[in-house]
Design a protein around this motif. Sequence first.
Motif, PDB file in Angstrom:
ATOM      1  N   ALA A  72       0.831  -1.207   0.000  1.00 43.72           N
ATOM      2  CA  ALA A  72       0.000   0.000   0.000  1.00 43.72           C
ATOM      3  C   ALA A  72       0.867   1.260   0.000  1.00 43.72           C
ATOM      4  CB  ALA A  72      -0.937  -0.013   1.199  1.00 43.72           C
ATOM      5  N   ASP A  73       1.905   1.271   0.823  1.00 45.13           N
ATOM      6  CA  ASP A  73       2.792   2.436   0.853  1.00 45.13           C
ATOM      7  C   ASP A  73       3.539   2.602  -0.468  1.00 45.13           C
ATOM      8  OD1 ASP A  73       2.117   3.421   3.294  1.00 45.13           O
ATOM      9  OD2 ASP A  73       3.912   2.726   4.362  1.00 45.13           O
ATOM     10  N   GLY A 109       0.339  -3.728 -11.010  1.00 46.39           N
ATOM     11  CA  GLY A 109      -0.708  -4.727 -10.810  1.00 46.39           C
ATOM     12  C   GLY A 109      -0.390  -5.657  -9.659  1.00 46.39           C
ATOM     13  N   PHE A 110       0.871  -6.036  -9.549  1.00 40.08           N
ATOM     14  CA  PHE A 110       1.327  -6.905  -8.462  1.00 40.08           C
ATOM     15  C   PHE A 110       1.114  -6.225  -7.109  1.00 40.08           C
ATOM     16  CE2 PHE A 110       4.430  -8.924  -5.692  1.00 40.08           C
ATOM     17  CZ  PHE A 110       4.347 -10.259  -6.043  1.00 40.08           C
ATOM     18  N   ALA A 136      -1.912  -4.730  -1.929  1.00 46.37           N
ATOM     19  CA  ALA A 136      -2.361  -3.527  -1.222  1.00 46.37           C
ATOM     20  C   ALA A 136      -3.869  -3.500  -1.035  1.00 46.37           C
ATOM     21  CB  ALA A 136      -1.920  -2.285  -1.995  1.00 46.37           C
ATOM     22  N   GLY A 137      -4.607  -4.180  -1.902  1.00 46.01           N
ATOM     23  CA  GLY A 137      -6.064  -4.126  -1.882  1.00 46.01           C
ATOM     24  C   GLY A 137      -6.701  -4.332  -0.516  1.00 46.01           C
ATOM     25  N   PRO A 138      -6.341  -5.397   0.204  1.00 48.44           N
ATOM     26  CA  PRO A 138      -6.964  -5.630   1.517  1.00 48.44           C
ATOM     27  C   PRO A 138      -6.696  -4.508   2.517  1.00 48.44           C
ATOM     28  CG  PRO A 138      -5.871  -7.611   0.739  1.00 48.44           C
ATOM     29  CD  PRO A 138      -5.453  -6.499  -0.175  1.00 48.44           C
ATOM     30  N   CYS A 139      -5.531  -3.891   2.404  1.00 52.36           N
ATOM     31  CA  CYS A 139      -5.168  -2.798   3.318  1.00 52.36           C
ATOM     32  C   CYS A 139      -5.981  -1.544   2.995  1.00 52.36           C
ATOM     33  CB  CYS A 139      -3.680  -2.507   3.185  1.00 52.36           C
ATOM     34  SG  CYS A 139      -3.075  -1.253   4.316  1.00 52.36           S
TER      35      CYS A 139
END
Length: 390
Positions: free
Chosen positions: A331-332, A373-374, A379-382
Amino acid sequence: MTTQEIRKSPFAEAFDFEDIRPYYDSEAHAVLQRMAKDPSFEKLVHHLWPEMPMQEAVAKAGRVHNIMDFQMEFMHSAIRTLLSRSCTGLSGSGFEKLDKNKAYLFVANHRDILLDSAILQVMLVENGFQTSEITIGDNLMEPGFITDFGRMNRMFTVQREGTNRELYDRSRKFSAYIRHTLVDKHVSVWIAQRNGRTKDGLDQTQTGLLKMLNLSGNGNFLESFSQLNIVPVSISYEYEPCDALKTQELYLSSLHSIYKKAPGEDLNSILTGIMGNKGRIHIQAGAPILAELNEINKYPNENEKVRQLCLIIDSKIHSNYKLWPLNYIAADMLEEGRRFESHYTPEEKEAFLIYAQSKIQGLKGDPETLIQGFLKMYAGPCLTADLKKY
Protein backbone atom coordinates in the motif's frame (compact mmCIF):
# COMPACT_ATOMS: atom_id res chain seq x y z
CA MET A 1 -32.97 -40.87 7.84
CA THR A 2 -30.65 -41.26 4.84
CA THR A 3 -29.80 -38.38 2.56
CA GLN A 4 -32.10 -39.79 -0.13
CA GLU A 5 -35.07 -39.89 2.25
CA ILE A 6 -34.88 -36.20 3.13
CA ARG A 7 -37.94 -34.55 1.70
CA LYS A 8 -37.55 -31.41 -0.37
CA SER A 9 -39.16 -28.19 0.73
CA PRO A 10 -41.72 -26.64 -1.64
CA PHE A 11 -39.10 -24.39 -3.24
CA ALA A 12 -37.04 -27.46 -4.21
CA GLU A 13 -39.74 -29.91 -5.28
CA ALA A 14 -39.78 -28.68 -8.88
CA PHE A 15 -36.13 -29.54 -9.45
CA ASP A 16 -34.08 -32.65 -10.09
CA PHE A 17 -30.64 -32.21 -8.54
CA GLU A 18 -29.08 -35.42 -9.84
CA ASP A 19 -26.70 -33.71 -12.27
CA ILE A 20 -25.27 -31.23 -9.73
CA ARG A 21 -25.39 -32.89 -6.29
CA PRO A 22 -22.55 -34.53 -4.30
CA TYR A 23 -22.70 -38.23 -3.53
CA TYR A 24 -25.08 -39.51 -0.89
CA ASP A 25 -23.74 -41.34 2.16
CA SER A 26 -25.20 -44.59 0.82
CA GLU A 27 -23.13 -44.23 -2.37
CA ALA A 28 -19.80 -43.46 -0.69
CA HIS A 29 -18.55 -47.02 -0.18
CA ALA A 30 -19.17 -48.18 -3.75
CA VAL A 31 -17.74 -44.99 -5.25
CA LEU A 32 -14.54 -45.21 -3.22
CA GLN A 33 -14.12 -48.87 -4.19
CA ARG A 34 -14.37 -47.79 -7.83
CA MET A 35 -11.87 -44.99 -7.24
CA ALA A 36 -9.43 -47.36 -5.53
CA LYS A 37 -9.22 -49.42 -8.74
CA ASP A 38 -8.42 -46.40 -10.88
CA PRO A 39 -4.71 -45.79 -11.70
CA SER A 40 -5.15 -42.20 -10.52
CA PHE A 41 -5.82 -43.42 -6.98
CA GLU A 42 -2.26 -44.67 -6.51
CA LYS A 43 -0.89 -41.33 -7.74
CA LEU A 44 -3.19 -39.50 -5.34
CA VAL A 45 -2.12 -41.67 -2.40
CA HIS A 46 1.55 -41.15 -3.23
CA HIS A 47 1.11 -37.36 -3.28
CA LEU A 48 -1.37 -36.76 -0.46
CA TRP A 49 -0.49 -39.60 1.93
CA PRO A 50 3.18 -40.31 1.15
CA GLU A 51 3.73 -42.39 4.29
CA MET A 52 0.69 -44.62 3.67
CA PRO A 53 1.42 -47.91 1.83
CA MET A 54 -0.95 -48.57 -1.05
CA GLN A 55 -2.24 -51.73 0.64
CA GLU A 56 -3.19 -49.72 3.72
CA ALA A 57 -4.92 -47.08 1.59
CA VAL A 58 -7.04 -49.71 -0.18
CA ALA A 59 -7.91 -51.33 3.17
CA LYS A 60 -8.87 -47.96 4.64
CA ALA A 61 -11.06 -47.26 1.59
CA GLY A 62 -12.89 -50.49 2.35
CA ARG A 63 -13.82 -49.17 5.79
CA VAL A 64 -15.44 -45.99 4.46
CA HIS A 65 -19.22 -46.13 4.51
CA ASN A 66 -20.26 -42.48 4.36
CA ILE A 67 -18.96 -39.12 3.18
CA MET A 68 -17.82 -37.96 6.62
CA ASP A 69 -15.81 -41.19 7.02
CA PHE A 70 -14.00 -40.40 3.79
CA GLN A 71 -13.27 -36.84 4.82
CA MET A 72 -12.00 -37.83 8.26
CA GLU A 73 -10.07 -40.95 7.16
CA PHE A 74 -8.50 -39.36 4.10
CA MET A 75 -9.08 -35.67 3.44
CA HIS A 76 -8.37 -33.96 6.76
CA SER A 77 -4.86 -35.37 6.99
CA ALA A 78 -4.29 -34.73 3.27
CA ILE A 79 -5.11 -31.03 3.55
CA ARG A 80 -2.96 -30.74 6.65
CA THR A 81 -0.09 -32.43 4.77
CA LEU A 82 -0.43 -30.03 1.83
CA LEU A 83 -0.44 -27.04 4.17
CA SER A 84 2.60 -28.30 6.07
CA ARG A 85 4.53 -28.22 2.79
CA SER A 86 3.46 -24.77 1.66
CA CYS A 87 2.63 -22.55 4.63
CA THR A 88 4.29 -21.56 7.88
CA GLY A 89 1.16 -21.54 10.02
CA LEU A 90 -2.63 -21.75 9.90
CA SER A 91 -4.83 -19.92 12.40
CA GLY A 92 -8.57 -19.45 12.63
CA SER A 93 -11.10 -17.59 14.73
CA GLY A 94 -14.81 -16.91 15.03
CA PHE A 95 -15.89 -20.54 14.69
CA GLU A 96 -16.22 -20.92 18.45
CA LYS A 97 -19.09 -18.38 18.31
CA LEU A 98 -21.14 -20.41 15.82
CA ASP A 99 -23.78 -22.97 16.75
CA LYS A 100 -22.76 -26.54 15.89
CA ASN A 101 -26.42 -27.48 15.49
CA LYS A 102 -27.11 -24.93 12.76
CA ALA A 103 -26.38 -24.91 9.05
CA TYR A 104 -24.72 -21.79 7.64
CA LEU A 105 -24.14 -20.32 4.21
CA PHE A 106 -20.44 -19.40 4.35
CA VAL A 107 -19.95 -16.54 1.87
CA ALA A 108 -16.20 -16.13 1.50
CA ASN A 109 -13.66 -14.03 -0.29
CA HIS A 110 -12.04 -16.10 -3.03
CA ARG A 111 -8.27 -16.24 -3.48
CA ASP A 112 -7.49 -19.86 -4.42
CA ILE A 113 -9.53 -22.27 -6.56
CA LEU A 114 -9.49 -25.21 -4.14
CA LEU A 115 -7.65 -24.24 -0.96
CA ASP A 116 -10.09 -21.57 0.25
CA SER A 117 -12.87 -24.10 0.78
CA ALA A 118 -10.46 -26.88 1.84
CA ILE A 119 -9.05 -24.74 4.65
CA LEU A 120 -12.57 -23.96 5.81
CA GLN A 121 -13.22 -27.71 6.10
CA VAL A 122 -10.14 -28.09 8.30
CA MET A 123 -11.35 -25.32 10.60
CA LEU A 124 -14.87 -26.75 10.77
CA VAL A 125 -13.68 -30.25 11.70
CA GLU A 126 -11.16 -28.98 14.25
CA ASN A 127 -13.86 -26.88 15.88
CA GLY A 128 -16.30 -29.77 16.17
CA PHE A 129 -18.49 -29.08 13.11
CA GLN A 130 -19.49 -31.29 10.21
CA THR A 131 -17.88 -30.35 6.91
CA SER A 132 -19.84 -28.20 4.48
CA GLU A 133 -20.90 -28.73 0.90
CA ILE A 134 -18.85 -26.75 -1.62
CA THR A 135 -19.72 -25.04 -4.89
CA ILE A 136 -17.42 -25.69 -7.84
CA GLY A 137 -17.56 -24.73 -11.51
CA ASP A 138 -18.41 -27.45 -14.01
CA ASN A 139 -15.25 -26.52 -15.95
CA LEU A 140 -13.22 -28.12 -13.14
CA MET A 141 -15.26 -31.33 -12.86
CA GLU A 142 -13.91 -33.60 -15.59
CA PRO A 143 -15.83 -36.87 -16.00
CA GLY A 144 -14.38 -39.90 -14.24
CA PHE A 145 -12.00 -39.93 -11.30
CA ILE A 146 -11.91 -36.13 -10.83
CA THR A 147 -15.70 -35.89 -10.62
CA ASP A 148 -15.84 -38.85 -8.22
CA PHE A 149 -13.21 -37.20 -6.03
CA GLY A 150 -15.05 -33.89 -6.04
CA ARG A 151 -18.46 -35.36 -5.27
CA MET A 152 -16.95 -37.43 -2.44
CA ASN A 153 -15.75 -34.12 -1.03
CA ARG A 154 -19.30 -32.72 -0.97
CA MET A 155 -18.80 -30.59 -4.07
CA PHE A 156 -21.84 -29.63 -6.11
CA THR A 157 -21.65 -28.15 -9.57
CA VAL A 158 -22.25 -24.65 -10.88
CA GLN A 159 -23.20 -24.96 -14.55
CA ARG A 160 -21.89 -21.86 -16.32
CA GLU A 161 -22.46 -22.44 -20.04
CA GLY A 162 -25.67 -22.02 -22.04
CA THR A 163 -28.14 -19.54 -23.46
CA ASN A 164 -29.54 -16.77 -21.29
CA ARG A 165 -32.69 -18.81 -20.71
CA GLU A 166 -30.70 -21.93 -19.83
CA LEU A 167 -28.50 -20.00 -17.43
CA TYR A 168 -31.54 -18.50 -15.72
CA ASP A 169 -33.16 -21.93 -15.29
CA ARG A 170 -29.88 -23.34 -13.97
CA SER A 171 -29.57 -20.44 -11.54
CA ARG A 172 -33.05 -21.18 -10.20
CA LYS A 173 -32.11 -24.83 -9.68
CA PHE A 174 -28.76 -23.95 -8.15
CA SER A 175 -30.45 -21.53 -5.76
CA ALA A 176 -33.05 -24.13 -4.83
CA TYR A 177 -30.34 -26.72 -4.19
CA ILE A 178 -28.46 -24.41 -1.81
CA ARG A 179 -31.63 -23.64 0.14
CA HIS A 180 -32.57 -27.34 0.13
CA THR A 181 -29.14 -28.23 1.54
CA LEU A 182 -29.33 -25.63 4.31
CA VAL A 183 -32.98 -26.03 5.28
CA ASP A 184 -33.89 -29.64 4.51
CA LYS A 185 -30.56 -31.42 4.93
CA HIS A 186 -29.28 -29.08 7.69
CA VAL A 187 -25.83 -29.05 6.02
CA SER A 188 -23.71 -25.91 5.66
CA VAL A 189 -22.56 -24.60 2.28
CA TRP A 190 -19.43 -22.73 1.14
CA ILE A 191 -19.76 -20.32 -1.75
CA ALA A 192 -17.42 -17.63 -3.07
CA GLN A 193 -18.62 -14.02 -2.96
CA ARG A 194 -17.91 -13.69 -6.69
CA ASN A 195 -17.27 -15.69 -9.84
CA GLY A 196 -13.56 -16.33 -10.20
CA ARG A 197 -10.74 -15.55 -7.81
CA THR A 198 -9.99 -12.03 -6.63
CA LYS A 199 -6.95 -10.85 -8.58
CA ASP A 200 -6.72 -7.18 -7.59
CA GLY A 201 -7.00 -7.67 -3.82
CA LEU A 202 -10.41 -5.95 -3.72
CA ASP A 203 -12.80 -8.52 -2.29
CA GLN A 204 -16.30 -7.55 -3.39
CA THR A 205 -19.55 -9.51 -3.33
CA GLN A 206 -21.36 -9.62 -6.65
CA THR A 207 -24.97 -8.50 -6.55
CA GLY A 208 -25.72 -11.29 -9.02
CA LEU A 209 -24.79 -13.86 -6.36
CA LEU A 210 -27.37 -12.54 -3.91
CA LYS A 211 -30.01 -12.20 -6.62
CA MET A 212 -29.38 -15.83 -7.53
CA LEU A 213 -29.75 -16.92 -3.90
CA ASN A 214 -33.03 -15.02 -3.69
CA LEU A 215 -34.51 -16.88 -6.68
CA SER A 216 -35.51 -19.73 -4.36
CA GLY A 217 -36.99 -17.43 -1.73
CA ASN A 218 -40.65 -16.82 -1.03
CA GLY A 219 -40.65 -13.22 -2.25
CA ASN A 220 -40.09 -11.80 1.22
CA PHE A 221 -36.54 -10.41 1.39
CA LEU A 222 -36.27 -10.61 5.18
CA GLU A 223 -37.56 -14.16 5.46
CA SER A 224 -35.64 -15.46 2.43
CA PHE A 225 -32.22 -14.21 3.56
CA SER A 226 -32.80 -14.99 7.24
CA GLN A 227 -33.39 -18.60 6.20
CA LEU A 228 -29.96 -18.74 4.53
CA ASN A 229 -28.08 -17.84 7.74
CA ILE A 230 -25.21 -16.07 5.95
CA VAL A 231 -21.80 -16.07 7.64
CA PRO A 232 -19.10 -13.92 5.96
CA VAL A 233 -15.71 -15.66 5.91
CA SER A 234 -12.34 -13.96 5.41
CA ILE A 235 -9.32 -15.96 4.30
CA SER A 236 -5.97 -14.17 4.36
CA TYR A 237 -2.84 -15.57 2.72
CA GLU A 238 0.40 -13.85 3.63
CA TYR A 239 1.74 -14.70 0.17
CA GLU A 240 -0.63 -15.24 -2.73
CA PRO A 241 0.56 -18.56 -4.20
CA CYS A 242 -0.73 -17.57 -7.65
CA ASP A 243 0.35 -13.92 -7.49
CA ALA A 244 2.47 -14.07 -10.65
CA LEU A 245 -0.24 -15.93 -12.60
CA LYS A 246 -2.88 -13.45 -11.48
CA THR A 247 -0.69 -10.47 -12.37
CA GLN A 248 -0.14 -11.86 -15.85
CA GLU A 249 -3.86 -12.52 -16.33
CA LEU A 250 -4.77 -9.01 -15.15
CA TYR A 251 -2.24 -7.52 -17.55
CA LEU A 252 -3.49 -9.52 -20.53
CA SER A 253 -7.10 -8.77 -19.60
CA SER A 254 -6.33 -5.05 -19.72
CA LEU A 255 -5.16 -5.44 -23.33
CA HIS A 256 -8.12 -7.44 -24.59
CA SER A 257 -11.85 -6.90 -24.06
CA ILE A 258 -12.33 -10.64 -23.65
CA TYR A 259 -9.64 -12.75 -21.99
CA LYS A 260 -9.59 -16.40 -23.02
CA LYS A 261 -7.73 -18.81 -20.80
CA ALA A 262 -5.16 -21.04 -22.40
CA PRO A 263 -5.69 -24.83 -22.30
CA GLY A 264 -4.61 -26.17 -18.93
CA GLU A 265 -4.56 -22.72 -17.29
CA ASP A 266 -7.06 -23.69 -14.59
CA LEU A 267 -5.10 -26.84 -13.77
CA ASN A 268 -1.88 -24.84 -13.57
CA SER A 269 -3.56 -22.41 -11.16
CA ILE A 270 -4.85 -25.28 -9.02
CA LEU A 271 -1.43 -26.91 -8.76
CA THR A 272 0.34 -23.60 -8.12
CA GLY A 273 -2.21 -22.72 -5.45
CA ILE A 274 -1.75 -26.04 -3.71
CA MET A 275 2.03 -26.21 -3.92
CA GLY A 276 3.06 -22.54 -3.92
CA ASN A 277 4.42 -20.70 -0.89
CA LYS A 278 1.63 -19.12 1.17
CA GLY A 279 3.50 -18.03 4.27
CA ARG A 280 0.99 -17.66 7.10
CA ILE A 281 -2.75 -18.18 6.61
CA HIS A 282 -5.61 -16.90 8.73
CA ILE A 283 -9.31 -17.68 8.28
CA GLN A 284 -12.02 -15.95 10.27
CA ALA A 285 -15.74 -16.58 10.42
CA GLY A 286 -17.88 -13.55 11.11
CA ALA A 287 -21.17 -13.41 12.99
CA PRO A 288 -24.27 -14.53 11.05
CA ILE A 289 -25.98 -11.67 9.22
CA LEU A 290 -29.43 -11.66 10.79
CA ALA A 291 -30.18 -8.51 12.82
CA GLU A 292 -28.85 -6.33 9.97
CA LEU A 293 -31.51 -7.71 7.65
CA ASN A 294 -34.22 -5.84 9.57
CA GLU A 295 -32.59 -2.51 8.70
CA ILE A 296 -32.00 -3.52 5.09
CA ASN A 297 -35.62 -4.55 4.74
CA LYS A 298 -36.71 -0.94 5.33
CA TYR A 299 -35.46 0.04 1.88
CA PRO A 300 -38.40 0.10 -0.57
CA ASN A 301 -36.42 -1.03 -3.60
CA GLU A 302 -35.38 -4.70 -3.95
CA ASN A 303 -32.20 -3.86 -5.85
CA GLU A 304 -31.17 -1.46 -3.09
CA LYS A 305 -31.77 -4.16 -0.48
CA VAL A 306 -29.44 -6.47 -2.38
CA ARG A 307 -26.84 -3.70 -2.73
CA GLN A 308 -26.95 -2.96 1.00
CA LEU A 309 -26.54 -6.65 1.86
CA CYS A 310 -23.51 -6.80 -0.44
CA LEU A 311 -22.00 -3.83 1.38
CA ILE A 312 -22.51 -5.47 4.77
CA ILE A 313 -20.95 -8.76 3.63
CA ASP A 314 -18.00 -6.86 2.14
CA SER A 315 -17.52 -4.76 5.25
CA LYS A 316 -17.43 -7.83 7.47
CA ILE A 317 -15.03 -9.66 5.17
CA HIS A 318 -12.75 -6.62 5.04
CA SER A 319 -12.81 -5.97 8.78
CA ASN A 320 -12.04 -9.63 9.56
CA TYR A 321 -9.22 -9.87 7.03
CA LYS A 322 -5.83 -10.45 8.65
CA LEU A 323 -3.45 -7.81 7.31
CA TRP A 324 0.17 -8.90 7.00
CA PRO A 325 3.26 -6.62 6.73
CA LEU A 326 3.29 -7.27 2.97
CA ASN A 327 -0.14 -5.67 2.59
CA TYR A 328 1.01 -2.48 4.33
CA ILE A 329 4.28 -2.39 2.38
CA ALA A 330 2.48 -2.76 -0.96
CA ALA A 331 0.00 0.00 0.00
CA ASP A 332 2.79 2.44 0.85
CA MET A 333 4.67 1.59 -2.34
CA LEU A 334 1.53 2.06 -4.41
CA GLU A 335 0.77 5.41 -2.78
CA GLU A 336 4.46 6.38 -2.76
CA GLY A 337 4.06 7.29 0.89
CA ARG A 338 4.74 6.09 4.43
CA ARG A 339 1.22 5.97 5.87
CA PHE A 340 1.59 2.40 7.13
CA GLU A 341 5.31 2.24 7.92
CA SER A 342 4.65 1.47 11.61
CA HIS A 343 3.31 -1.95 10.52
CA TYR A 344 6.55 -3.24 8.99
CA THR A 345 10.32 -3.05 9.28
CA PRO A 346 12.84 -1.80 6.69
CA GLU A 347 14.10 -5.38 6.41
CA GLU A 348 10.59 -6.66 5.61
CA LYS A 349 10.19 -3.97 2.96
CA GLU A 350 13.51 -4.84 1.33
CA ALA A 351 12.61 -8.53 1.31
CA PHE A 352 9.25 -7.79 -0.31
CA LEU A 353 10.89 -5.65 -3.00
CA ILE A 354 13.19 -8.55 -3.90
CA TYR A 355 10.25 -10.96 -3.84
CA ALA A 356 8.09 -8.76 -6.09
CA GLN A 357 10.85 -8.28 -8.66
CA SER A 358 11.55 -12.01 -8.76
CA LYS A 359 7.87 -12.74 -9.39
CA ILE A 360 7.38 -10.41 -12.35
CA GLN A 361 10.72 -11.13 -14.04
CA GLY A 362 9.37 -13.93 -16.20
CA LEU A 363 6.07 -12.26 -17.11
CA LYS A 364 5.17 -10.82 -20.50
CA GLY A 365 4.41 -7.12 -20.69
CA ASP A 366 5.51 -3.68 -19.58
CA PRO A 367 7.47 -4.11 -16.31
CA GLU A 368 6.08 -0.93 -14.71
CA THR A 369 2.47 -1.92 -15.44
CA LEU A 370 3.13 -5.41 -14.15
CA ILE A 371 4.65 -4.24 -10.87
CA GLN A 372 1.73 -1.85 -10.34
CA GLY A 373 -0.71 -4.73 -10.81
CA PHE A 374 1.33 -6.91 -8.46
CA LEU A 375 1.33 -4.21 -5.77
CA LYS A 376 -2.43 -3.61 -6.13
CA MET A 377 -3.04 -7.30 -5.42
CA TYR A 378 -1.26 -7.08 -2.08
CA ALA A 379 -2.36 -3.53 -1.22
CA GLY A 380 -6.06 -4.13 -1.88
CA PRO A 381 -6.96 -5.63 1.52
CA CYS A 382 -5.17 -2.80 3.32
CA LEU A 383 -6.85 -0.05 1.31
CA THR A 384 -10.35 -1.54 1.71
CA ALA A 385 -9.95 -1.95 5.47
CA ASP A 386 -10.97 1.70 5.90
CA LEU A 387 -14.48 1.05 4.57
CA LYS A 388 -17.43 1.86 6.83
CA LYS A 389 -17.99 -0.86 9.41
CA TYR A 390 -21.50 -2.12 10.08
